[in-house]
Design a protein around this motif. Structure first.
Motif, PDB file in Angstrom:
ATOM      1  N   ASP A 155      -2.986  11.047   4.662  1.00  0.00           N
ATOM      2  CA  ASP A 155      -4.081  10.728   5.229  1.00  0.00           C
ATOM      3  C   ASP A 155      -3.886   9.374   5.363  1.00  0.00           C
ATOM      4  OD1 ASP A 155      -4.751  13.579   5.921  1.00  0.00           O
ATOM      5  OD2 ASP A 155      -6.468  13.179   4.406  1.00  0.00           O
ATOM      6  N   THR A 156      -4.182   8.729   4.223  1.00  0.00           N
ATOM      7  CA  THR A 156      -3.973   7.250   3.692  1.00  0.00           C
ATOM      8  C   THR A 156      -2.371   6.872   4.342  1.00  0.00           C
ATOM      9  OG1 THR A 156      -5.513   7.685   2.085  1.00  0.00           O
ATOM     10  CG2 THR A 156      -4.275   5.348   2.076  1.00  0.00           C
ATOM     11  N   TRP A 157      -1.781   7.114   4.250  1.00  0.00           N
ATOM     12  CA  TRP A 157      -0.601   6.115   4.948  1.00  0.00           C
ATOM     13  C   TRP A 157      -0.513   6.544   6.212  1.00  0.00           C
ATOM     14  CZ3 TRP A 157       4.452   5.982   2.450  1.00  0.00           C
ATOM     15  CH2 TRP A 157       5.112   5.916   3.175  1.00  0.00           C
ATOM     16  N   LEU A 166       1.212   4.216  -2.591  1.00  0.00           N
ATOM     17  CA  LEU A 166       1.478   5.445  -2.067  1.00  0.00           C
ATOM     18  C   LEU A 166       2.782   6.510  -3.010  1.00  0.00           C
ATOM     19  CD1 LEU A 166      -0.202   5.415   1.182  1.00  0.00           C
ATOM     20  CD2 LEU A 166      -0.890   5.884  -0.466  1.00  0.00           C
ATOM     21  N   LEU A 175      -3.376  10.954  -0.100  1.00  0.00           N
ATOM     22  CA  LEU A 175      -2.693  10.136   0.083  1.00  0.00           C
ATOM     23  C   LEU A 175      -2.309  10.098   1.063  1.00  0.00           C
ATOM     24  CD1 LEU A 175      -0.946   9.990  -3.520  1.00  0.00           C
ATOM     25  CD2 LEU A 175      -2.567   8.428  -2.113  1.00  0.00           C
ATOM     26  N   SER A 208       0.790  -1.636   0.235  1.00  0.00           N
ATOM     27  CA  SER A 208      -0.361  -0.361  -0.056  1.00  0.00           C
ATOM     28  C   SER A 208       0.545   0.987   0.074  1.00  0.00           C
ATOM     29  CB  SER A 208      -1.574   0.034   1.254  1.00  0.00           C
ATOM     30  OG  SER A 208      -1.919  -1.163   1.151  1.00  0.00           O
TER      31      SER A 208
END
Length: 409
Positions: free
Chosen positions: A153-155, A128, A151, A124
């Protein structure tokens, strides 16, 4: 002495528990009967059973860590091994052994799960990073910027990897974001500079537009306004806070000029419409002179009509050819009548026409005699050649006779 299937109390008050390895001393009881001693230590056994049952349930139904589970198992095993209870201690050891196997299996399962999660987190984060590095080259500043923030926030929601791997991927990710931010900053700095140049250019255009707003040099000024508009569009947009104000000033200056021009043109159009009406009346008056029978009277009348015509002024452009064409028709008729009269009354021209006619007539007569002679001699070729020459001279003679007729001869 008192006993049960798992323990006994001897006459000295010593309590024993039976195990697979033989009897083990539980403790000494001096405060009461042997039955009370066995009951006391049997209750301690039941307490161990309850504790082991609770631990088994926690291992099965909660996320108790392996470390904490092993500590609890060790604590219970120490109590079982201390033989301070009467009951099936071997069964308790067996349950504790099974519990150790469950904890070990669960630890391995969690280890495999963590490895799987770590592998998924790595993939993942690599995805990213790849997307961030691609976005770093984008010129879609708003969309790419919003996507990069998403991205991040996803990290943050992904598990950490081993320190080295996580730091390496974060460095690439952070570098891509920094590269995009740097390019975006440069772009908007350049855009700001362009918009400032546009503002200054439009200030100059506005100043010129305002200086022309009171001009009455309608044609050149209107053309200049068209040029200014083309320059305005080519310049590009100024800063948002200046663009609308500059445009309002620019359009306002043009509106002042074109409103004044429209007012003047409206008056001029009304005047020219009236002029057209007057000139159509004069054209009708001139047309009544046709056909010309009295050249001198017609010439004098037309001169008077033309003087009034010239005094009237302009008519609408699209109507001009028609009304002027009517006057020109009468004027050409007068000119043709004058030329005819001149030819009729000019003695020199009449004499020249008569002389030419006589010469041509003599030449025609001579050719006719030569043709008769050639045919009499049987010279057909010569006769045919003379015939063609005669046709040309006869045509000239006919034209000369027509001109002589116009002189009245």
């Amino acid at each position: 002495m008192s006993s049960d299937p798992w323990g006994r109390v001897d006459e000295t008050g010593t309590v024993y528990v039976r195990t697979a390895d033989g009897e083990q001393v539980v403790g000494s009881w001096q405060a009461g009967s042997p039955e009370e001693a066995l009951a006391y230590f049997e209750r301690k056994y039941e307490g161990l059973v309850v504790e082991i049952g609770l631990l088994e349930k926690r291992v099965k139904t909660t996320d108790l860590s392996s470390k904490d589970a092993q500590t609890a198992i060790g604590h219970l095993r120490e109590q079982v091994d201390a033989h301070h209870a009467v009951g099936d201690l071997d069964a308790l050891r067996t349950r504790l052994d099974k519990l150790v196997e469950q904890v070990d299996a669960r630890r391995e399962e969690r280890k495999a799960q963590r490895a799987k999660q770590s592998d998924e987190a790595r993939r993942s984060k690599e995805a990213l990073v790849a997307e961030a590095e691609e976005l770093a080259q984008s010129d879609q500043w708003r969309a790419a910027g919003e996507r990069l923030r998403a991205l991040v926030d996803t990290w943050k929601g992904l598990p950490r990897l081993d320190r080295k791997s996580d730091d390496e991927l974060w460095h690439r990710f952070s570098h891509a974001r920094s590269a995009f931010s740097k390019r975006r900053k440069q772009h908007f700095a350049q855009l700001d500079a362009q918009r400032e140049d546009a503002r200054q250019a439009k200030e100059r255009l506005v100043a010129e537009a305002e200086s022309l707003s009171n001009s009455t040099d309608w044609g050149p000024t209107a053309a200049r306004y068209r040029d200014l508009m083309a320059e305005w569009k080519a310049v590009g947009r100024a800063q948002r806070e200046h663009e609308e104000d500059l445009w309002n000033r620019f359009r306002g200056a043009q509106d002042v000029f074109f409103a004044a021009r429209s007012s003047v043109f409206a008056e001029r159009d009304a005047e020219q419409a009236e002029n057209l009406k007057l000139k159509e009346e004069l054209a009708g008056e001139a047309e009544k002179l046709l056909p010309i029978t009295d050249l001198k009277a017609a010439r004098a009348a037309f001169r008077g009509i033309n003087e009034r015509w010239e005094a009237i002024g302009h008519v609408p452009r699209d109507s001009r050819p028609k009304v002027e064409g009517r006057m020109h028709t009468v004027e050409r008729a007068l000119q043709e009548a004058e030329e005819t009269e001149w030819r009729r009354t000019n003695p020199e021209a009449r004499a020249r026409a008569a002389g030419l006619t006589g010469q041509l007539q003599a030449a025609v007569d001579k050719l006719k005699g030569q043709i008769e002679q050639a045919r009499a001699q049987g010279n057909t070729a010569k006769a045919d050649k003379l015939e063609r020459e005669l046709e040309g001279r006869q045509a000239l003679l006919d034209q000369a006779l027509k001109g002589l007729h116009e002189f009245g001869g």
